[in-house]
Design a protein around this motif. Structure first.
Motif, PDB file in Angstrom:
ATOM      1  N   VAL A 177       0.799  -1.048   0.015  1.00 26.49           N
ATOM      2  CA  VAL A 177      -0.022  -0.062  -0.016  1.00 26.49           C
ATOM      3  C   VAL A 177       0.813   1.324  -0.168  1.00 26.49           C
ATOM      4  O   VAL A 177       0.217   2.386  -0.248  1.00 26.49           O
ATOM      5  CB  VAL A 177      -0.833  -0.117   1.181  1.00 26.49           C
ATOM      6  N   GLY A 178       2.214   1.091   0.363  1.00 24.30           N
ATOM      7  CA  GLY A 178       2.888   2.501   0.400  1.00 24.30           C
ATOM      8  C   GLY A 178       3.189   3.081  -0.893  1.00 24.30           C
ATOM      9  O   GLY A 178       3.177   4.676  -0.886  1.00 24.30           O
ATOM     10  N   PHE A 179       3.441   2.352  -1.928  1.00 24.04           N
ATOM     11  CA  PHE A 179       3.750   3.126  -3.226  1.00 24.04           C
ATOM     12  C   PHE A 179       2.459   3.841  -3.795  1.00 24.04           C
ATOM     13  O   PHE A 179       2.915   4.940  -4.420  1.00 24.04           O
ATOM     14  CB  PHE A 179       4.229   2.070  -4.249  1.00 24.04           C
ATOM     15  N   GLN A 180       1.282   3.621  -3.487  1.00 18.69           N
ATOM     16  CA  GLN A 180       0.286   4.231  -4.040  1.00 18.69           C
ATOM     17  C   GLN A 180      -0.024   5.496  -3.625  1.00 18.69           C
ATOM     18  O   GLN A 180      -0.444   6.559  -4.108  1.00 18.69           O
ATOM     19  CB  GLN A 180      -1.330   3.370  -3.719  1.00 18.69           C
ATOM     20  N   ALA A 181       0.822   6.034  -2.457  1.00 16.69           N
ATOM     21  CA  ALA A 181       0.709   7.479  -1.947  1.00 16.69           C
ATOM     22  C   ALA A 181       1.627   8.262  -2.772  1.00 16.69           C
ATOM     23  O   ALA A 181       1.634   9.465  -2.679  1.00 16.69           O
ATOM     24  CB  ALA A 181       1.117   7.345  -0.459  1.00 16.69           C
ATOM     25  N   VAL A 182       2.518   7.652  -3.644  1.00 19.12           N
ATOM     26  CA  VAL A 182       3.822   8.485  -4.200  1.00 19.12           C
ATOM     27  C   VAL A 182       3.701   8.456  -5.704  1.00 19.12           C
ATOM     28  O   VAL A 182       4.200   9.048  -6.554  1.00 19.12           O
ATOM     29  CB  VAL A 182       4.949   8.376  -3.519  1.00 19.12           C
ATOM     30  N   LEU A 183       3.183   7.185  -6.201  1.00 18.80           N
ATOM     31  CA  LEU A 183       3.377   6.876  -7.686  1.00 18.80           C
ATOM     32  C   LEU A 183       2.095   6.746  -8.315  1.00 18.80           C
ATOM     33  O   LEU A 183       1.046   6.201  -7.686  1.00 18.80           O
ATOM     34  CB  LEU A 183       4.218   5.710  -7.801  1.00 18.80           C
ATOM     35  N   PRO A 184       2.129   7.198  -9.656  1.00 19.56           N
ATOM     36  CA  PRO A 184       0.838   6.555 -10.556  1.00 19.56           C
ATOM     37  C   PRO A 184       0.553   5.208 -10.410  1.00 19.56           C
ATOM     38  O   PRO A 184       1.669   4.488 -10.434  1.00 19.56           O
ATOM     39  CB  PRO A 184       1.201   6.978 -11.923  1.00 19.56           C
ATOM     40  N   SER A 185      -0.324   4.771 -10.042  1.00 19.80           N
ATOM     41  CA  SER A 185      -0.747   3.398  -9.726  1.00 19.80           C
ATOM     42  C   SER A 185      -2.098   2.598 -10.256  1.00 19.80           C
ATOM     43  O   SER A 185      -2.901   3.443 -10.794  1.00 19.80           O
ATOM     44  CB  SER A 185      -0.808   3.305  -8.167  1.00 19.80           C
ATOM     45  N   ALA A 186      -1.947   1.350 -10.718  1.00 16.85           N
ATOM     46  CA  ALA A 186      -2.854   0.729 -11.342  1.00 16.85           C
ATOM     47  C   ALA A 186      -3.097  -0.548 -10.760  1.00 16.85           C
ATOM     48  O   ALA A 186      -2.050  -1.245 -10.347  1.00 16.85           O
ATOM     49  CB  ALA A 186      -2.600   0.524 -12.911  1.00 16.85           C
ATOM     50  N   ALA A 187      -3.984  -1.119 -11.051  1.00 13.09           N
ATOM     51  CA  ALA A 187      -4.412  -2.725 -10.652  1.00 13.09           C
ATOM     52  C   ALA A 187      -3.851  -3.414 -11.720  1.00 13.09           C
ATOM     53  O   ALA A 187      -4.138  -3.059 -12.775  1.00 13.09           O
ATOM     54  CB  ALA A 187      -5.936  -2.911 -10.495  1.00 13.09           C
ATOM     55  N   GLY A 188      -3.457  -4.513 -11.602  1.00 16.49           N
ATOM     56  CA  GLY A 188      -3.167  -5.590 -12.720  1.00 16.49           C
ATOM     57  C   GLY A 188      -4.201  -6.273 -13.368  1.00 16.49           C
ATOM     58  O   GLY A 188      -5.493  -6.121 -12.579  1.00 16.49           O
ATOM     59  N   ARG A 189      -4.143  -7.023 -14.225  1.00 18.41           N
ATOM     60  CA  ARG A 189      -5.236  -7.928 -14.815  1.00 18.41           C
ATOM     61  C   ARG A 189      -6.042  -8.657 -13.842  1.00 18.41           C
ATOM     62  O   ARG A 189      -7.274  -9.045 -13.771  1.00 18.41           O
ATOM     63  CB  ARG A 189      -4.855  -8.446 -16.219  1.00 18.41           C
ATOM     64  N   LEU A 190      -5.147  -9.389 -13.004  1.00 19.45           N
ATOM     65  CA  LEU A 190      -5.547 -10.289 -12.094  1.00 19.45           C
ATOM     66  C   LEU A 190      -6.463  -9.741 -11.025  1.00 19.45           C
ATOM     67  O   LEU A 190      -7.692 -10.366 -10.607  1.00 19.45           O
ATOM     68  CB  LEU A 190      -4.291 -11.154 -11.547  1.00 19.45           C
ATOM     69  N   MET A 191      -5.919  -8.816 -10.466  1.00 19.45           N
ATOM     70  CA  MET A 191      -6.676  -7.882  -9.765  1.00 19.45           C
ATOM     71  C   MET A 191      -8.112  -7.558 -10.134  1.00 19.45           C
ATOM     72  O   MET A 191      -8.945  -7.838  -9.390  1.00 19.45           O
ATOM     73  CB  MET A 191      -5.750  -6.493  -9.031  1.00 19.45           C
ATOM     74  N   GLU A 192      -8.094  -7.080 -11.315  1.00 16.55           N
ATOM     75  CA  GLU A 192      -9.437  -6.797 -11.994  1.00 16.55           C
ATOM     76  C   GLU A 192     -10.328  -7.973 -12.084  1.00 16.55           C
ATOM     77  O   GLU A 192     -11.296  -7.804 -11.670  1.00 16.55           O
ATOM     78  CB  GLU A 192      -9.051  -6.233 -13.491  1.00 16.55           C
ATOM     79  N   LYS A 193      -9.549  -8.902 -12.635  1.00 13.63           N
ATOM     80  CA  LYS A 193     -10.416 -10.209 -12.988  1.00 13.63           C
ATOM     81  C   LYS A 193     -11.179 -10.764 -11.585  1.00 13.63           C
ATOM     82  O   LYS A 193     -12.225 -10.927 -11.364  1.00 13.63           O
ATOM     83  CB  LYS A 193      -9.530 -11.275 -13.513  1.00 13.63           C
ATOM     84  N   GLU A 194     -10.407 -10.886 -10.400  1.00 12.78           N
ATOM     85  CA  GLU A 194     -10.579 -11.246  -9.210  1.00 12.78           C
ATOM     86  C   GLU A 194     -11.916 -10.251  -8.627  1.00 12.78           C
ATOM     87  O   GLU A 194     -13.047 -11.115  -8.317  1.00 12.78           O
ATOM     88  CB  GLU A 194      -9.686 -11.390  -8.189  1.00 12.78           C
ATOM     89  N   LEU A 195     -11.732  -9.368  -8.606  1.00 12.88           N
ATOM     90  CA  LEU A 195     -12.804  -8.450  -8.150  1.00 12.88           C
ATOM     91  C   LEU A 195     -13.960  -8.440  -9.070  1.00 12.88           C
ATOM     92  O   LEU A 195     -15.031  -8.124  -8.618  1.00 12.88           O
ATOM     93  CB  LEU A 195     -12.333  -6.791  -8.118  1.00 12.88           C
ATOM     94  N   LYS A 196     -13.989  -8.615 -10.362  1.00 12.79           N
ATOM     95  CA  LYS A 196     -14.972  -8.667 -11.147  1.00 12.79           C
ATOM     96  C   LYS A 196     -15.780  -9.789 -10.954  1.00 12.79           C
ATOM     97  O   LYS A 196     -17.051 -10.022 -10.946  1.00 12.79           O
ATOM     98  CB  LYS A 196     -14.715  -8.341 -12.647  1.00 12.79           C
ATOM     99  N   ALA A 197     -15.145 -11.030 -10.850  1.00 14.09           N
ATOM    100  CA  ALA A 197     -15.687 -12.236 -10.322  1.00 14.09           C
ATOM    101  C   ALA A 197     -16.447 -12.417  -9.153  1.00 14.09           C
ATOM    102  O   ALA A 197     -17.285 -12.630  -9.108  1.00 14.09           O
ATOM    103  CB  ALA A 197     -14.508 -13.361 -10.579  1.00 14.09           C
ATOM    104  N   LEU A 198     -15.663 -11.655  -8.250  1.00 11.17           N
ATOM    105  CA  LEU A 198     -16.211 -11.749  -6.738  1.00 11.17           C
ATOM    106  C   LEU A 198     -17.598 -10.687  -7.014  1.00 11.17           C
ATOM    107  O   LEU A 198     -18.485 -10.981  -6.253  1.00 11.17           O
ATOM    108  CB  LEU A 198     -15.209 -11.353  -5.871  1.00 11.17           C
ATOM    109  N   GLY A 199     -17.480  -9.660  -7.570  1.00 12.00           N
ATOM    110  CA  GLY A 199     -18.458  -8.566  -7.798  1.00 12.00           C
ATOM    111  C   GLY A 199     -19.694  -9.414  -8.434  1.00 12.00           C
ATOM    112  O   GLY A 199     -21.060  -9.160  -7.886  1.00 12.00           O
ATOM    113  N   GLN A 200     -19.468 -10.438  -9.599  1.00 10.84           N
ATOM    114  CA  GLN A 200     -20.622 -11.059  -9.883  1.00 10.84           C
ATOM    115  C   GLN A 200     -21.393 -11.983  -8.916  1.00 10.84           C
ATOM    116  O   GLN A 200     -22.473 -11.870  -9.112  1.00 10.84           O
ATOM    117  CB  GLN A 200     -19.979 -11.857 -11.145  1.00 10.84           C
TER     118      GLN A 200
END
Ligand code: 3PG
Ligand code: MG
Length: 411
Positions: free
Chosen positions: A165-188
């Motif tokens: 969580v530390g780097f998100q405070a100082v760098l442009p940040s993105a979720a990777g494809r797995l993170m996206e996929k996991e959150l989408k499937a669980l959201g579903q």
């Protein structure tokens, strides 16, 4: 629109990217070789996309915890990564020293390296806010060398740790494809568009199961909750079933008297939506015997759900629109007692439902039965999944959301 950035939000060509992944794998106890590389396979889409788009990638990851037998460097992980990539992902046995910094500065676009186990840093596992973590040496030393931070570590997203969580405070940040996929499937699963929604909860730990079941039924996320495994035994006990000494003794370690009261209360309030085993399998002199829960002899361990339960549960699963399964139904290490887990998985994969499984043991069982690819989605989460089930925020996702508006100077 997503609440966090993804790889689509950045021009990656020539960018130096710090990629935090969760490739914490089960190891062989004697050889320390990686026994199951599923988590490494699951980050490949993100890694390959970054490299294909011309990024210079530095991978940051952990394995085990300091002091534990499976706390090892990541050279073995680098070998698996290299094999899956079809080219070398060099292992650099350093994190913040000259060797690491020189290696980072000399990566070519389209190449990746992996640094030392980040849990070598004594403060890595401290539970702190993103702002507090951003002041630690890991972030202050590495961040200036990077353009973008990508977090694809869904399996560790319930941890508020420095590299997560530390780097998100100082760098442009993105979720990777797995993170996206996991959150989408669980959201579903959790928006349960396809009803009825059936949750099968099992495993060897009773843990927070009362809270989880109360929530998913209370919020109408699930229409039916089938409880199996040790958790099923615990609820049977709460319903007054005499399981026999071996299973009752095991439960004493898992369940406090307060847990038992909470389970009884849940059965009173929401019992009509909770399905428990009708019969179970016990072990008598090395053999499986299926017996109705009301007729159990008192000297044998309960090691699986029974055949009648399997049949009834399979009918509920066959009619489902959504199936979520976490935690085995019985002892998956012991042959005749794998039946419940295997047959419930078969029922799920034969159904027309959107099917999701998660949790380390459940996923290994699916692999062993050759069913891994038959589910709609297989989650890499264990603890992260539990946190999600409880409806608690995932610190890594929260940090990515907070960084949504930080962009690269070029885009
Ligand atoms: C896991 O496997 O649970 C994640 O990698 C997080 O590891 P941890 O439970 O040791 O924090
Ligand atoms: Mg864990």
């Amino acid at each position: 629109m997503l609440e966090f950035n993804t790889l689509d939000d950045f021009d990656l060509r020539g960018k130096t990217v710090l990629l935090r992944v969760d490739i914490n794998c089960p190891l062989h106890k004697d050889t320390l070789e990686i026994e199951d590389d599923n988590r490494i396979q699951q980050i490949m889409p993100t890694l390959k996309e970054l490299l294909r788009k011309g990024a210079k990638v530095v991978i940051l990851a952990h394995q085990g915890r300091p002091g534990d037998w499976d706390f090892i460097p990541l050279d073995r992980h680098a070998k698996v990564l290299s094999r899956l990539l079809g080219k070398e992902a060099k292992y650099v046995d350093d994190l913040l020293g000259r060797t690491a910094l020189d290696a980072i500065r000399s990566i070519a676009p389209g190449d990746a390296i992996i640094l030392k186990n980040v849990r070598e840093l004594p403060y890595e596992q401290d539970k702190k806010s993103m702002e507090e973590h951003s002041k630690m040496e890991l972030v202050t030393t590495l961040a200036p060398l990077f353009d973008i931070y990508v977090n694809d570590a869904f399996g560790a997203s319930h941890r508020s740790q420095c590299s997560l969580v530390g780097f998100q405070a100082v760098l442009p940040s993105a979720a990777g494809r797995l993170m996206e996929k996991e959150l989408k499937a669980l959201g579903q699963v959790f928006s349960s568009q396809a009803r009825p929604s059936v949750f099968i909860l099992g495993g060897a730990k009773f843990g927070d199961s009362v809270k989880v079941i109360d929530r998913i039924l209370g919020k109408k996320i699930a229409d039916w909750v089938i409880i199996v495994g040790v958790t099923g035994n615990a609820f049977l006990k709460a319903r007054g079933v005499k399981l026999g000494a071996p299973s009752e003794e095991f439960l004493v370690k898992e369940m406090t008297p307060e847990d038992l009261v909470a389970a009884k209360k849940l059965l009173l309030e929401k019992g009509e939506k909770i399905i428990l085993p009708y019969d179970v399998a016990i072990e008598i002199e090395g053999r499986r015997r299926d017996i109705l829960v009301g007729d159990l002899p008192q000297d044998y361990p309960v090691l699986d759900i029974g055949r009648e339960s399997i049949e009834k549960f399979s009918r509920v699963i066959a009619a489902a629109g959504t199936v979520f399964m976490s935690g085995p139904a019985g002892m998956i290490e012991k042959e005749p007692f794998t039946l419940g887990t295997k047959d419930l998985m078969l029922a799920a994969t034969h159904s027309k439902a959107f099917t999701v499984i998660g949790g380390g043991h459940t996923v290994s069982a699916a692999e062993r039965y050759g069913l891994f690819h038959k589910f709609s989605y297989v989650s890499t989460g264990g603890g992260a999944l539990e946190t999600y089930l409880l409806g608690k925020p995932l610190p890594v996702v929260e940090a990515l959301k907070a960084a949504k508006n930080r962009r690269c100077p070029s885009k």
